[in-house]
Design a protein around this motif. Sequence first.
Motif, PDB file in Angstrom:
ATOM      1  N   ALA A   1      87.395 100.365  47.088  1.00 27.71           N
ATOM      2  CA  ALA A   1      88.825 100.488  46.459  1.00 27.71           C
ATOM      3  C   ALA A   1      88.939 100.323  45.054  1.00 27.71           C
ATOM      4  CB  ALA A   1      89.713  99.368  47.302  1.00 27.71           C
ATOM      5  N   ASP A   2      88.042  99.762  44.190  1.00 30.48           N
ATOM      6  CA  ASP A   2      87.862  99.597  42.909  1.00 30.48           C
ATOM      7  C   ASP A   2      87.308 100.972  42.172  1.00 30.48           C
ATOM      8  OD1 ASP A   2      89.006  96.907  43.018  1.00 30.48           O
ATOM      9  OD2 ASP A   2      86.767  96.208  43.259  1.00 30.48           O
ATOM     10  N   GLY A   3      87.017 101.882  42.979  1.00 27.60           N
ATOM     11  CA  GLY A   3      86.274 102.945  42.365  1.00 27.60           C
ATOM     12  C   GLY A   3      84.818 102.912  41.764  1.00 27.60           C
ATOM     13  N   ASP A   4      84.245 101.965  42.575  1.00 30.60           N
ATOM     14  CA  ASP A   4      82.930 101.875  42.215  1.00 30.60           C
ATOM     15  C   ASP A   4      82.081 102.291  43.651  1.00 30.60           C
ATOM     16  OD1 ASP A   4      83.326 100.486  39.830  1.00 30.60           O
ATOM     17  OD2 ASP A   4      83.662  98.560  40.934  1.00 30.60           O
ATOM     18  N   PRO A   5      80.816 102.783  43.193  1.00 28.80           N
ATOM     19  CA  PRO A   5      79.851 103.174  44.403  1.00 28.80           C
ATOM     20  C   PRO A   5      79.697 101.968  45.250  1.00 28.80           C
ATOM     21  CG  PRO A   5      78.903 103.785  42.252  1.00 28.80           C
ATOM     22  CD  PRO A   5      80.176 103.140  41.898  1.00 28.80           C
ATOM     23  N   ALA A   6      79.784 102.164  46.744  1.00 28.87           N
ATOM     24  CA  ALA A   6      79.590 101.183  47.452  1.00 28.87           C
ATOM     25  C   ALA A   6      78.735 101.221  48.650  1.00 28.87           C
ATOM     26  CB  ALA A   6      81.034 100.606  47.987  1.00 28.87           C
ATOM     27  N   TYR A   7      78.424 102.641  48.962  1.00 33.65           N
ATOM     28  CA  TYR A   7      77.479 102.896  50.251  1.00 33.65           C
ATOM     29  C   TYR A   7      76.953 104.396  49.949  1.00 33.65           C
ATOM     30  CZ  TYR A   7      76.664 102.915  55.270  1.00 33.65           C
ATOM     31  OH  TYR A   7      76.145 102.614  56.440  1.00 33.65           O
ATOM     32  N   VAL A   8      75.862 104.447  50.240  1.00 32.00           N
ATOM     33  CA  VAL A   8      75.068 105.689  50.081  1.00 32.00           C
ATOM     34  C   VAL A   8      74.419 106.143  51.547  1.00 32.00           C
ATOM     35  CG1 VAL A   8      74.549 105.419  47.673  1.00 32.00           C
ATOM     36  CG2 VAL A   8      72.994 104.535  49.353  1.00 32.00           C
ATOM     37  N   VAL A   9      74.451 107.419  51.678  1.00 39.71           N
ATOM     38  CA  VAL A   9      74.041 108.064  52.932  1.00 39.71           C
ATOM     39  C   VAL A   9      73.097 109.582  52.490  1.00 39.71           C
ATOM     40  CG1 VAL A   9      75.527 107.074  54.372  1.00 39.71           C
ATOM     41  CG2 VAL A   9      76.191 109.513  53.519  1.00 39.71           C
ATOM     42  N   SER A  10      72.331 109.942  53.236  1.00 40.76           N
ATOM     43  CA  SER A  10      71.618 111.091  52.725  1.00 40.76           C
ATOM     44  C   SER A  10      72.603 112.320  53.126  1.00 40.76           C
ATOM     45  CB  SER A  10      70.434 111.458  53.859  1.00 40.76           C
ATOM     46  OG  SER A  10      71.116 111.792  55.090  1.00 40.76           O
ATOM     47  N   PRO A  11      72.363 113.630  52.361  1.00 38.34           N
ATOM     48  CA  PRO A  11      73.348 114.633  52.364  1.00 38.34           C
ATOM     49  C   PRO A  11      73.366 115.266  53.892  1.00 38.34           C
ATOM     50  CG  PRO A  11      71.632 115.152  50.702  1.00 38.34           C
ATOM     51  CD  PRO A  11      71.205 113.915  51.450  1.00 38.34           C
TER      52      PRO A  11
ATOM     53  N   ASN B   1      79.305 106.466  33.021  1.00 37.91           N
ATOM     54  CA  ASN B   1      78.601 107.391  33.809  1.00 37.91           C
ATOM     55  C   ASN B   1      76.999 106.530  33.914  1.00 37.91           C
ATOM     56  OD1 ASN B   1      80.235 109.337  34.153  1.00 37.91           O
ATOM     57  ND2 ASN B   1      79.756 110.383  32.258  1.00 37.91           N
ATOM     58  N   ILE B   2      76.460 106.069  32.999  1.00 35.20           N
ATOM     59  CA  ILE B   2      75.244 105.406  32.846  1.00 35.20           C
ATOM     60  C   ILE B   2      75.253 104.142  33.803  1.00 35.20           C
ATOM     61  CG2 ILE B   2      73.807 103.661  31.701  1.00 35.20           C
ATOM     62  CD1 ILE B   2      74.425 105.780  29.304  1.00 35.20           C
ATOM     63  N   VAL B   3      76.625 103.342  33.738  1.00 34.82           N
ATOM     64  CA  VAL B   3      76.705 102.008  34.955  1.00 34.82           C
ATOM     65  C   VAL B   3      76.871 102.529  36.317  1.00 34.82           C
ATOM     66  CG1 VAL B   3      78.376 100.216  35.414  1.00 34.82           C
ATOM     67  CG2 VAL B   3      77.648 100.699  33.246  1.00 34.82           C
ATOM     68  N   ARG B   4      77.492 103.807  36.439  1.00 38.18           N
ATOM     69  CA  ARG B   4      77.477 104.119  37.841  1.00 38.18           C
ATOM     70  C   ARG B   4      76.266 104.636  38.477  1.00 38.18           C
ATOM     71  NH1 ARG B   4      82.766 104.314  39.397  1.00 38.18           N
ATOM     72  NH2 ARG B   4      84.549 104.671  37.901  1.00 38.18           N
ATOM     73  N   GLY B   5      75.601 105.501  37.710  1.00 33.10           N
ATOM     74  CA  GLY B   5      74.232 105.857  37.970  1.00 33.10           C
ATOM     75  C   GLY B   5      73.376 104.795  38.411  1.00 33.10           C
ATOM     76  N   GLN B   6      73.237 103.651  37.495  1.00 28.68           N
ATOM     77  CA  GLN B   6      72.562 102.234  37.845  1.00 28.68           C
ATOM     78  C   GLN B   6      73.097 101.770  39.112  1.00 28.68           C
ATOM     79  OE1 GLN B   6      69.826 101.262  36.410  1.00 28.68           O
ATOM     80  NE2 GLN B   6      69.886 103.394  35.405  1.00 28.68           N
TER      81      GLN B   6
ATOM     82  N   MET C   1      88.768 110.965  32.943  1.00 30.98           N
ATOM     83  CA  MET C   1      87.684 111.145  32.372  1.00 30.98           C
ATOM     84  C   MET C   1      86.805 109.864  32.259  1.00 30.98           C
ATOM     85  SD  MET C   1      86.625 113.939  29.643  1.00 30.98           S
ATOM     86  CE  MET C   1      85.096 114.089  28.957  1.00 30.98           C
ATOM     87  N   SER C   2      85.663 109.953  32.588  1.00 29.15           N
ATOM     88  CA  SER C   2      84.834 108.667  32.251  1.00 29.15           C
ATOM     89  C   SER C   2      83.932 108.781  31.103  1.00 29.15           C
ATOM     90  CB  SER C   2      84.042 108.330  33.326  1.00 29.15           C
ATOM     91  OG  SER C   2      83.004 109.622  33.831  1.00 29.15           O
ATOM     92  N   THR C   3      83.592 107.720  30.451  1.00 31.07           N
ATOM     93  CA  THR C   3      82.830 107.675  29.206  1.00 31.07           C
ATOM     94  C   THR C   3      81.266 107.694  29.661  1.00 31.07           C
ATOM     95  OG1 THR C   3      82.381 105.482  29.272  1.00 31.07           O
ATOM     96  CG2 THR C   3      84.475 106.420  27.955  1.00 31.07           C
ATOM     97  N   THR C   4      80.505 107.903  28.643  1.00 28.04           N
ATOM     98  CA  THR C   4      78.908 107.981  28.737  1.00 28.04           C
ATOM     99  C   THR C   4      78.373 106.654  29.538  1.00 28.04           C
ATOM    100  OG1 THR C   4      78.759 109.609  26.782  1.00 28.04           O
ATOM    101  CG2 THR C   4      76.925 108.549  27.781  1.00 28.04           C
ATOM    102  N   LEU C   5      79.026 105.517  28.752  1.00 27.90           N
ATOM    103  CA  LEU C   5      78.639 104.264  29.357  1.00 27.90           C
ATOM    104  C   LEU C   5      79.025 104.009  30.784  1.00 27.90           C
ATOM    105  CD1 LEU C   5      77.372 101.599  28.768  1.00 27.90           C
ATOM    106  CD2 LEU C   5      79.559 100.865  27.818  1.00 27.90           C
TER     107      LEU C   5
END
Length: 79
Positions: free
Chosen positions: A42-52, A7-12, A1-5
């Motif tokens: 591999a570290d669990g961080d967002p790395a690449y984005v695509v459209s739905p 989640n904020i960092v991932r969103g950013q 489970m992730s903390t609020t902080l």
Amino acid sequence: MSTTLENIVRGQMVAYLVGRVITCPVTGAVLDARTCVTFIDADGDPAYVVSPEAWEAIKTNAKARVYFEGTRGFTLPEN
């Protein structure tokens, strides 16, 4: 489970990725940080984005999945 902080960092991080590429590299559609599909490194961080729409095409294409999972080392979303 992730903390609020976390989640904020991932969103950013996702917002940064979207702002960096602006359009989907697969479909050319303008990306939205709220609706884009995010691949995880591999570290669990967002790395690449695509459209739905691109994700719908990628998840049914075995060759594309092998490229992103094997060659690029991303963890693909489950949905």
